[in-house]
Design a protein around this motif. Structure first.
Motif, PDB file in Angstrom:
ATOM      1  N   PHE A  90       0.846  -1.202   0.000  1.00  0.00           N
ATOM      2  CA  PHE A  90       0.000   0.000   0.000  1.00  0.00           C
ATOM      3  C   PHE A  90       0.877   1.246   0.000  1.00  0.00           C
ATOM      4  CE2 PHE A  90      -2.427   3.467   1.754  1.00  0.00           C
ATOM      5  CZ  PHE A  90      -3.659   3.331   1.146  1.00  0.00           C
ATOM      6  N   GLU A  91       1.934   1.194   0.820  1.00  0.00           N
ATOM      7  CA  GLU A  91       2.795   2.378   0.928  1.00  0.00           C
ATOM      8  C   GLU A  91       3.637   2.595  -0.324  1.00  0.00           C
ATOM      9  OE1 GLU A  91       4.720   2.117   4.754  1.00  0.00           O
ATOM     10  OE2 GLU A  91       2.792   2.295   5.792  1.00  0.00           O
ATOM     11  N   THR A  92       3.760   1.564  -1.156  1.00  0.00           N
ATOM     12  CA  THR A  92       4.492   1.715  -2.412  1.00  0.00           C
ATOM     13  C   THR A  92       3.573   2.217  -3.520  1.00  0.00           C
ATOM     14  OG1 THR A  92       5.904  -0.133  -1.773  1.00  0.00           O
ATOM     15  CG2 THR A  92       5.954   0.497  -4.092  1.00  0.00           C
ATOM     16  N   TYR A  93       2.406   1.593  -3.653  1.00  0.00           N
ATOM     17  CA  TYR A  93       1.583   1.863  -4.828  1.00  0.00           C
ATOM     18  C   TYR A  93       0.406   2.809  -4.587  1.00  0.00           C
ATOM     19  CZ  TYR A  93       4.373  -1.918  -6.636  1.00  0.00           C
ATOM     20  OH  TYR A  93       5.438  -2.692  -7.007  1.00  0.00           O
ATOM     21  N   CYS A  94      -0.012   2.996  -3.356  1.00  0.00           N
ATOM     22  CA  CYS A  94      -1.196   3.825  -3.116  1.00  0.00           C
ATOM     23  C   CYS A  94      -0.849   5.096  -2.343  1.00  0.00           C
ATOM     24  CB  CYS A  94      -2.249   3.038  -2.345  1.00  0.00           C
ATOM     25  SG  CYS A  94      -2.439   1.344  -2.934  1.00  0.00           S
ATOM     26  N   PHE A  95       0.111   4.962  -1.423  1.00  0.00           N
ATOM     27  CA  PHE A  95       0.508   6.103  -0.586  1.00  0.00           C
ATOM     28  C   PHE A  95       0.796   7.380  -1.375  1.00  0.00           C
ATOM     29  CE2 PHE A  95       4.577   8.203   0.368  1.00  0.00           C
ATOM     30  CZ  PHE A  95       4.144   9.093   1.342  1.00  0.00           C
ATOM     31  N   PRO A 116     -10.140  10.828  -3.152  1.00  0.00           N
ATOM     32  CA  PRO A 116     -11.092  10.827  -2.034  1.00  0.00           C
ATOM     33  C   PRO A 116     -10.506  10.157  -0.799  1.00  0.00           C
ATOM     34  CG  PRO A 116     -11.669   9.151  -3.656  1.00  0.00           C
ATOM     35  CD  PRO A 116     -10.518   9.915  -4.232  1.00  0.00           C
ATOM     36  N   ASP A 117     -11.079  10.506   0.357  1.00  0.00           N
ATOM     37  CA  ASP A 117     -10.730   9.839   1.610  1.00  0.00           C
ATOM     38  C   ASP A 117     -11.287   8.412   1.514  1.00  0.00           C
ATOM     39  OD1 ASP A 117     -10.558   8.906   4.181  1.00  0.00           O
ATOM     40  OD2 ASP A 117     -11.445  10.685   5.127  1.00  0.00           O
ATOM     41  N   LEU A 118     -10.409   7.416   1.633  1.00  0.00           N
ATOM     42  CA  LEU A 118     -10.868   6.025   1.482  1.00  0.00           C
ATOM     43  C   LEU A 118     -11.336   5.423   2.808  1.00  0.00           C
ATOM     44  CD1 LEU A 118      -8.211   4.580  -1.034  1.00  0.00           C
ATOM     45  CD2 LEU A 118     -10.412   5.653  -1.526  1.00  0.00           C
ATOM     46  N   THR A 119     -11.434   6.254   3.861  1.00  0.00           N
ATOM     47  CA  THR A 119     -11.865   5.692   5.142  1.00  0.00           C
ATOM     48  C   THR A 119     -13.305   6.116   5.488  1.00  0.00           C
ATOM     49  OG1 THR A 119     -10.929   7.548   6.386  1.00  0.00           O
ATOM     50  CG2 THR A 119      -9.488   5.657   6.015  1.00  0.00           C
ATOM     51  N   THR A 120     -13.996   6.695   4.527  1.00  0.00           N
ATOM     52  CA  THR A 120     -15.386   7.104   4.787  1.00  0.00           C
ATOM     53  C   THR A 120     -16.321   5.892   4.667  1.00  0.00           C
ATOM     54  OG1 THR A 120     -15.759   7.545   2.451  1.00  0.00           O
ATOM     55  CG2 THR A 120     -14.986   9.403   3.781  1.00  0.00           C
ATOM     56  N   SER A 121     -17.564   6.067   5.142  1.00  0.00           N
ATOM     57  CA  SER A 121     -18.489   4.921   5.119  1.00  0.00           C
ATOM     58  C   SER A 121     -18.764   4.450   3.688  1.00  0.00           C
ATOM     59  CB  SER A 121     -19.785   5.265   5.843  1.00  0.00           C
ATOM     60  OG  SER A 121     -20.383   6.355   5.198  1.00  0.00           O
ATOM     61  N   LYS A 122     -18.715   5.380   2.731  1.00  0.00           N
ATOM     62  CA  LYS A 122     -18.961   4.979   1.331  1.00  0.00           C
ATOM     63  C   LYS A 122     -17.914   3.957   0.894  1.00  0.00           C
ATOM     64  CE  LYS A 122     -18.777   6.771  -3.380  1.00  0.00           C
ATOM     65  NZ  LYS A 122     -17.448   6.723  -3.928  1.00  0.00           N
ATOM     66  N   HIS A 160      -4.996  -4.375   3.668  1.00  0.00           N
ATOM     67  CA  HIS A 160      -4.406  -3.262   4.419  1.00  0.00           C
ATOM     68  C   HIS A 160      -5.367  -2.073   4.450  1.00  0.00           C
ATOM     69  CE1 HIS A 160      -1.427  -0.795   6.335  1.00  0.00           C
ATOM     70  NE2 HIS A 160      -1.622   0.140   5.427  1.00  0.00           N
ATOM     71  N   LEU A 161      -6.015  -1.804   3.318  1.00  0.00           N
ATOM     72  CA  LEU A 161      -6.972  -0.695   3.284  1.00  0.00           C
ATOM     73  C   LEU A 161      -8.093  -0.945   4.302  1.00  0.00           C
ATOM     74  CD1 LEU A 161      -8.031   1.932   2.041  1.00  0.00           C
ATOM     75  CD2 LEU A 161      -9.128   0.554   0.261  1.00  0.00           C
ATOM     76  N   ARG A 162      -8.560  -2.197   4.387  1.00  0.00           N
ATOM     77  CA  ARG A 162      -9.623  -2.529   5.351  1.00  0.00           C
ATOM     78  C   ARG A 162      -9.144  -2.273   6.780  1.00  0.00           C
ATOM     79  NH1 ARG A 162     -13.643  -1.683   2.191  1.00  0.00           N
ATOM     80  NH2 ARG A 162     -14.337  -3.396   0.881  1.00  0.00           N
ATOM     81  N   SER A 163      -7.874  -2.571   7.053  1.00  0.00           N
ATOM     82  CA  SER A 163      -7.389  -2.342   8.425  1.00  0.00           C
ATOM     83  C   SER A 163      -7.271  -0.844   8.694  1.00  0.00           C
ATOM     84  CB  SER A 163      -6.076  -3.090   8.683  1.00  0.00           C
ATOM     85  OG  SER A 163      -5.015  -2.445   8.027  1.00  0.00           O
ATOM     86  N   LEU A 164      -6.933  -0.048   7.671  1.00  0.00           N
ATOM     87  CA  LEU A 164      -6.880   1.414   7.864  1.00  0.00           C
ATOM     88  C   LEU A 164      -8.281   1.966   8.144  1.00  0.00           C
ATOM     89  CD1 LEU A 164      -4.497   2.580   4.967  1.00  0.00           C
ATOM     90  CD2 LEU A 164      -3.957   2.445   7.404  1.00  0.00           C
ATOM     91  N   GLN A 165      -9.279   1.344   7.499  1.00  0.00           N
ATOM     92  CA  GLN A 165     -10.653   1.842   7.681  1.00  0.00           C
ATOM     93  C   GLN A 165     -11.189   1.549   9.084  1.00  0.00           C
ATOM     94  OE1 GLN A 165     -12.407  -0.225   4.345  1.00  0.00           O
ATOM     95  NE2 GLN A 165     -12.212   1.554   2.980  1.00  0.00           N
ATOM     96  N   LYS A 166     -10.544   0.599   9.785  1.00  0.00           N
ATOM     97  CA  LYS A 166     -11.017   0.262  11.145  1.00  0.00           C
ATOM     98  C   LYS A 166     -10.371   1.159  12.194  1.00  0.00           C
ATOM     99  CE  LYS A 166     -12.151  -4.510  10.155  1.00  0.00           C
ATOM    100  NZ  LYS A 166     -11.317  -5.571   9.634  1.00  0.00           N
ATOM    101  N   ARG A 167      -9.374   1.942  11.805  1.00  0.00           N
ATOM    102  CA  ARG A 167      -8.652   2.743  12.806  1.00  0.00           C
ATOM    103  C   ARG A 167      -9.477   3.932  13.236  1.00  0.00           C
ATOM    104  NH1 ARG A 167      -2.519   2.277  10.461  1.00  0.00           N
ATOM    105  NH2 ARG A 167      -2.490   0.031  10.706  1.00  0.00           N
TER     106      ARG A 167
END
Ligand code: HEC
Length: 167
Positions: A90-95, A116-122, A160-167
């Protein structure tokens, strides 16, 4: 015109005519090496698998459109240790665009369109398969990341994105 000149001009004309034929069986084709080379059609796979061979790495899941992609499920099982690899990917390709926490504040975002913010409910509600589709095919102005990532890596990135969304 001297007979020599006539001979020269007619031999030049003849070689032009002979060279223009499209038929490789043309008896007067002067050079056929470019015509009969083992070339491939535009966009054709240059090295098709030999007949009867079996692919060992498995077929890439076809992702034709975002609707059918939404039903895709992760075919891999990941160990706890793979969380580190997932973060690294994630930190290589999305960060660069999305930022460390996926809030849309990566260093490239300032010079590109802010993602967009990828941690929103959408985005939390977006099916894994849809995110797989976005990584592989890109979406609107987001460029596809298919060349950078393998199937397994894409699913790791989603974890990894799913774990970021839980923070
Ligand atoms: C070059 C910058 C860039 C990179 C690299 C990038 N993105 Fe994006 N991403 C964007 C932009 C910009 C958008 C918004 C696209 C739009 O709406 O036009 C976006 C949108 C998204 C969306 C939202 C899609 C939607 O329809 O709601 C997801 C999910 C996403 N990106 C995931 C990722 C993941 C995961 C990676 C890493 C594999 C990644 N992106 C890499 C720029 C980038």
């Amino acid at each position: 015109m001297t007979p020599r000149l006539v001979l020269l001009l007619s031999s030049v004309a003849l070689s032009y005519l002979a060279g223009c034929g499209n038929n490789p069986d043309d008896r007067y084709q002067l050079r056929t090496d470019m015509y009969t080379q083992p070339s491939f059609r535009h966009n054709a796979n240059p090295r098709p698998p030999a007949e009867g061979t079996v692919q060992t790495k498995g077929e890439e899941i076809p992702v034709r459109d975002s609707l059918s992609a939404a039903a895709l499920k992760n075919p891999f099982t990941f160990s706890r240790a793979s969380a580190d690899t997932a973060r690294l990917l994630f930190e290589t390709y999305c960060f660069p665009c999305h930022g460390l926490g996926a809030k849309g504040d990566g260093p490239v975002a300032a010079k590109f369109q802010t993602p967009p913010d990828l941690t929103t409910s959408k985005e939390i509600k977006a099916p894994d398969g849809y995110i797989y589709y976005v990584i592989r095919n890109g979406v609107r102005i987001m460029p596809p990341q298919d060349e950078n990532t393998t199937q397994r890596e894409r699913w790791l990135i989603i974890s990894h994105l799913r774990s970021l969304q839980k923070r």
